[in-house]
Design a protein around this motif. Sequence first.
Motif, short mmCIF file in Angstrom:
data_model
loop_
_atom_site.label_atom_id
_atom_site.label_comp_id
_atom_site.label_asym_id
_atom_site.label_seq_id
_atom_site.Cartn_x
_atom_site.Cartn_y
_atom_site.Cartn_z
N THR A 238 0.83 -1.20 0.00
CA THR A 238 0.00 0.00 0.00
C THR A 238 0.87 1.25 0.00
OG1 THR A 238 -0.09 -0.05 2.42
CG2 THR A 238 -1.90 -1.12 1.23
N GLY A 239 0.25 2.37 -0.36
CA GLY A 239 0.90 3.67 -0.30
C GLY A 239 -0.06 4.68 0.30
N ARG A 240 0.42 5.48 1.23
CA ARG A 240 -0.43 6.45 1.92
C ARG A 240 0.31 7.78 2.07
NH1 ARG A 240 -4.44 4.08 5.42
NH2 ARG A 240 -4.49 1.82 5.29
N ASP A 241 -0.39 8.83 1.78
CA ASP A 241 0.09 10.18 2.05
C ASP A 241 -1.13 11.08 2.08
OD1 ASP A 241 1.75 12.33 2.54
OD2 ASP A 241 3.07 11.95 0.84
N ALA A 242 -0.97 12.34 2.38
CA ALA A 242 -2.10 13.26 2.44
C ALA A 242 -2.82 13.27 1.09
CB ALA A 242 -1.63 14.66 2.80
N GLY A 243 -4.08 12.84 1.10
CA GLY A 243 -4.86 12.82 -0.14
C GLY A 243 -4.47 11.74 -1.13
N ILE A 244 -3.68 10.76 -0.70
CA ILE A 244 -3.23 9.68 -1.58
C ILE A 244 -3.47 8.33 -0.89
CG2 ILE A 244 -1.30 8.61 -2.80
CD1 ILE A 244 0.05 11.39 -2.76
N ARG A 245 -4.15 7.44 -1.60
CA ARG A 245 -4.26 6.06 -1.17
C ARG A 245 -4.02 5.19 -2.40
NH1 ARG A 245 -4.10 8.58 2.72
NH2 ARG A 245 -5.31 8.41 4.66
N ALA A 246 -3.15 4.20 -2.26
CA ALA A 246 -2.81 3.34 -3.39
C ALA A 246 -2.56 1.94 -2.87
CB ALA A 246 -1.59 3.86 -4.13
N GLU A 247 -2.92 0.96 -3.66
CA GLU A 247 -2.63 -0.43 -3.31
C GLU A 247 -2.51 -1.26 -4.58
OE1 GLU A 247 -5.03 -2.21 -0.30
OE2 GLU A 247 -4.47 -4.27 -0.83
N ALA A 248 -1.56 -2.16 -4.57
CA ALA A 248 -1.41 -3.14 -5.65
C ALA A 248 -1.11 -4.49 -5.03
CB ALA A 248 -0.30 -2.72 -6.61
N GLY A 249 -1.51 -5.55 -5.72
CA GLY A 249 -1.25 -6.86 -5.16
C GLY A 249 -1.74 -7.98 -6.05
N VAL A 250 -1.69 -9.17 -5.48
CA VAL A 250 -2.19 -10.39 -6.12
C VAL A 250 -3.08 -11.11 -5.13
CG1 VAL A 250 -1.54 -12.70 -6.90
CG2 VAL A 250 -0.31 -10.72 -7.75
N LEU A 251 -4.24 -11.54 -5.61
CA LEU A 251 -5.19 -12.31 -4.80
C LEU A 251 -5.60 -13.53 -5.62
CD1 LEU A 251 -7.04 -12.45 -2.25
CD2 LEU A 251 -8.75 -11.21 -3.59
N ALA A 252 -5.37 -14.70 -5.07
CA ALA A 252 -5.71 -15.93 -5.79
C ALA A 252 -6.44 -16.89 -4.87
CB ALA A 252 -4.45 -16.59 -6.34
N GLY A 253 -7.54 -17.44 -5.36
CA GLY A 253 -8.32 -18.42 -4.63
C GLY A 253 -8.49 -19.68 -5.45
N PRO A 254 -9.40 -20.57 -5.04
CA PRO A 254 -9.56 -21.85 -5.74
C PRO A 254 -10.14 -21.73 -7.14
CG PRO A 254 -11.19 -21.61 -3.99
CD PRO A 254 -10.21 -20.50 -3.81
N ARG A 255 -10.88 -20.67 -7.45
CA ARG A 255 -11.48 -20.53 -8.78
C ARG A 255 -10.63 -19.70 -9.74
NH1 ARG A 255 -17.00 -21.85 -9.32
NH2 ARG A 255 -18.06 -22.24 -7.35
N ALA A 256 -9.97 -18.68 -9.23
CA ALA A 256 -9.26 -17.75 -10.12
C ALA A 256 -8.22 -16.98 -9.34
CB ALA A 256 -10.26 -16.79 -10.77
N GLY A 257 -7.40 -16.26 -10.07
CA GLY A 257 -6.42 -15.37 -9.46
C GLY A 257 -6.36 -14.07 -10.23
N VAL A 258 -6.09 -12.99 -9.52
CA VAL A 258 -6.02 -11.67 -10.15
C VAL A 258 -4.82 -10.90 -9.61
CG1 VAL A 258 -8.51 -11.46 -10.55
CG2 VAL A 258 -7.53 -10.63 -8.40
N SER A 259 -4.30 -10.03 -10.46
CA SER A 259 -3.42 -8.96 -9.98
C SER A 259 -4.22 -7.68 -10.11
CB SER A 259 -2.14 -8.88 -10.80
OG SER A 259 -2.40 -8.54 -12.15
N TYR A 260 -4.00 -6.76 -9.20
CA TYR A 260 -4.84 -5.56 -9.17
C TYR A 260 -4.02 -4.35 -8.72
CZ TYR A 260 -4.81 -5.94 -4.08
OH TYR A 260 -4.39 -6.00 -2.77
#
Length: 320
Positions: A265-287
């Motif tokens: 994650t990234g945080r600053d005044a007026g800034i929120r950001a997140e990137a990652g990977v989430l994978a479960g039994p049906r599918a996986g995503v990067s976001y």
Amino acid sequence: MPPEPFDSPASPPLHEPASLAPRDHETARSSRRGNRRLPRRAAAARRSFTSTLKALDGLAASGAKVSVRINDLDRGTSVLSGDDFVTLPVAGLGVVPLLIELAAAFESGALDPFEIIERTSVPPVHVAGVWQHLKAPALPLVDLAVLTGSAGDATAANALLERVGLPAVRSRIEKLGLARSALLDGFRDERGPDDAPQVALGSARELAELFAALVNSEVVSAGVSAQVSEWLSLNHDLSLVAGATGLDPFAHENDDHGLLFINKTGRDAGIRAEAGVLAGPRAGVSYALIVCFDDLSIAHRLRAHEAFRTLGVDLMEYVF
């Protein structure tokens, strides 16, 4: 007149591709999810990201800058995108290329993971982190990487940047093909007129693709990809997108329910950001989701946070 929705012609629309052609091979992260593979896309219509679209439309209508990208890891296609090419401030999320360059230097032997770094080697900074509160005046590089990945430690990140060098990180960013991303500066309590205006910049598209490449062992080498993924898997900040996962913020490397998750994650005044990977039994995503907003009140901030959590719920429905 009512404000234009986020998917108005003035802004490239969030969209879901009408056709998602399957890939010919499974990704590396499939093996980490084990053999519990349920039929894919059995509930594709249910996983429509409608709630996310509504939440992001509302943020954009209120004047926020929003950039989002979701990629299906197995199919290699975009599931959702909106202004994903736009370069925006990403705060602490920008340390990921620093960790990549550090891991590459460890692998090549250019840096010793156990080289001791004094805390006094960098000016004190009192933003996020725990090293400033520890009694240990010095730590090895590899432990500073753990603090940077797990706690978003500003002092540790600054010490790593001082040792690795900003030119080396910028060169690594170029080698990775990240044309819309940059690490501009270290962390500071206050930014003066002679300082870079932001810690880092990035685009949702490049960040989502970078995290996909990490779990697919495509960043520099398999060893470097695994090392950076390990550091990021320790991240304690599960308060935004990851709030929907139900994972333990302090111990989520091996989930009993077959959930693979890494994020930054990234945080600053007026800034929120997140990137990652989430994978479960049906599918996986990067976001990746970046929101820049007027932080005028706690209500403005909570509205931005709620959009991240809404995305998290939709992602959970997609992968399960």
